[in-house]
Design an enzyme around this catalytic site. Sequence first.
Site, PDB file in Angstrom:
ATOM      1  N   ARG A 163      39.023  -5.524  34.340  1.00  0.00           N
ATOM      2  CA  ARG A 163      39.728  -6.761  34.664  1.00  0.00           C
ATOM      3  C   ARG A 163      38.893  -7.615  35.524  1.00  0.00           C
ATOM      4  O   ARG A 163      39.726  -8.513  36.280  1.00  0.00           O
ATOM      5  CB  ARG A 163      41.085  -6.408  35.202  1.00  0.00           C
ATOM      6  CG  ARG A 163      42.143  -5.528  34.215  1.00  0.00           C
ATOM      7  CD  ARG A 163      42.555  -6.263  33.023  1.00  0.00           C
ATOM      8  NE  ARG A 163      42.892  -4.932  32.043  1.00  0.00           N
ATOM      9  CZ  ARG A 163      42.084  -4.434  31.262  1.00  0.00           C
ATOM     10  NH1 ARG A 163      40.884  -4.520  31.172  1.00  0.00           N
ATOM     11  NH2 ARG A 163      42.986  -3.396  30.508  1.00  0.00           N
ATOM     12  N   SER A 242      51.293  -7.713  32.072  1.00  0.00           N
ATOM     13  CA  SER A 242      51.209  -6.847  33.326  1.00  0.00           C
ATOM     14  C   SER A 242      51.026  -7.584  34.672  1.00  0.00           C
ATOM     15  O   SER A 242      50.032  -8.506  34.666  1.00  0.00           O
ATOM     16  CB  SER A 242      50.010  -5.999  33.253  1.00  0.00           C
ATOM     17  OG  SER A 242      50.324  -5.021  32.149  1.00  0.00           O
ATOM     18  N   GLU A 346      47.404  -9.716  38.757  1.00  0.00           N
ATOM     19  CA  GLU A 346      46.611  -9.951  37.729  1.00  0.00           C
ATOM     20  C   GLU A 346      46.543 -11.381  37.423  1.00  0.00           C
ATOM     21  O   GLU A 346      45.538 -11.971  37.338  1.00  0.00           O
ATOM     22  CB  GLU A 346      46.940  -9.199  36.612  1.00  0.00           C
ATOM     23  CG  GLU A 346      45.991  -9.336  35.454  1.00  0.00           C
ATOM     24  CD  GLU A 346      46.005  -8.177  34.438  1.00  0.00           C
ATOM     25  OE1 GLU A 346      45.764  -8.317  33.284  1.00  0.00           O
ATOM     26  OE2 GLU A 346      46.437  -6.798  34.574  1.00  0.00           O
TER      27      GLU A 346
END
Length: 354
Positions: A163, A242, A346
């Site tokens: 990520r 998420s 995130e």
Amino acid sequence: MQERHVADNAPLAPLTTFRLGGPATRLVTATTDDEVIAAVREADEAGTPLLIIGGGSNLVIGDKGFDGTALRIATRGFALDGTTLELAAGENWSDAVARTVEAGLAGVECLAGIPGSAGATPIQNVGAYGQDVSETLTEVVAYDRSTGETVTLSSQECGFSYRHSRFKQHPDRFVVLRVRFALEDADGLSAPLRYEQTARALGVATGERVPLTVARKTVLALRAGKGMVLDPEDHDTWSAGSFFTNPVLTEAEHAEFVRRVHDRLGPDAAPPAFPDGDGRVKTSAAWLIDRAGFTKGYGSGPARISTKHTLALTNRGQATTEDLLALAREVRDGVRDAFGVTLVNEPVTVGVSL
């Protein structure tokens, strides 16, 4: 730049999947690479703060909005040459995945249903169900604000990790224009399935291939069951997917984490653990949130945890960004107090922070 592409005091909430945030001083909508570059240069030369918006699926914009120029990238372009795919940054990612499956090409089928634009995928190194874009991405064409030039970066030059990427590390330097991928012609079959939940849903072993259309349909069903496929009628999808990344722990951190799990949940409790190289271990943010007491549907205000997935924080229709952040902080602090692990958001925050 045509006047119809520019709006003053423009609402940004409708451009995000959270449907949150105040207005931008100025909103420019660019439909070509040249318009993107012109808008970026204009802002940089004037010293005006610049916010790049693609699909808006990874943005948390403050209630006061953005004092500067918001640039919405609405470029279009889907080009297949054999197994090579080039996407304009503004292409809808989920639609592009569907078209690759229709073309019989494997490599991104398990990334079906992920909201947002193609240009955002390398920034976050988007991944799900056993696939990451970094595995098939070969090049990113971007405007480099530090040099005023358009550059082509190889996959290696993008600095991908979990990520994360060079673009995320230097968020004010590059503006993605085009993304290129090398896909696989496997006679209509998917790439080998690596995610156990997907394989189990398909009744096959990990490592096996299945028809591309079946793989995509199965992933979409799994995502929809978690509220991870956009549906304007379903407030569980008024989210950024998420909200927290899965923590990656050192050996020492993991040992301390397991000790705290056993203290809290008993000696038989076994938190998820996935080797992540260099002795590091990745665990599950969703597991942490749930075991810390933040279950599906948690909350009594206008921002709550999704009723379908503990990892999604949602706007139930009347929330403000501050409502969302208060919930996020409560979850983050509760997990840290319970297990000694600090969750990291995130989505990108604009004008606010966790």
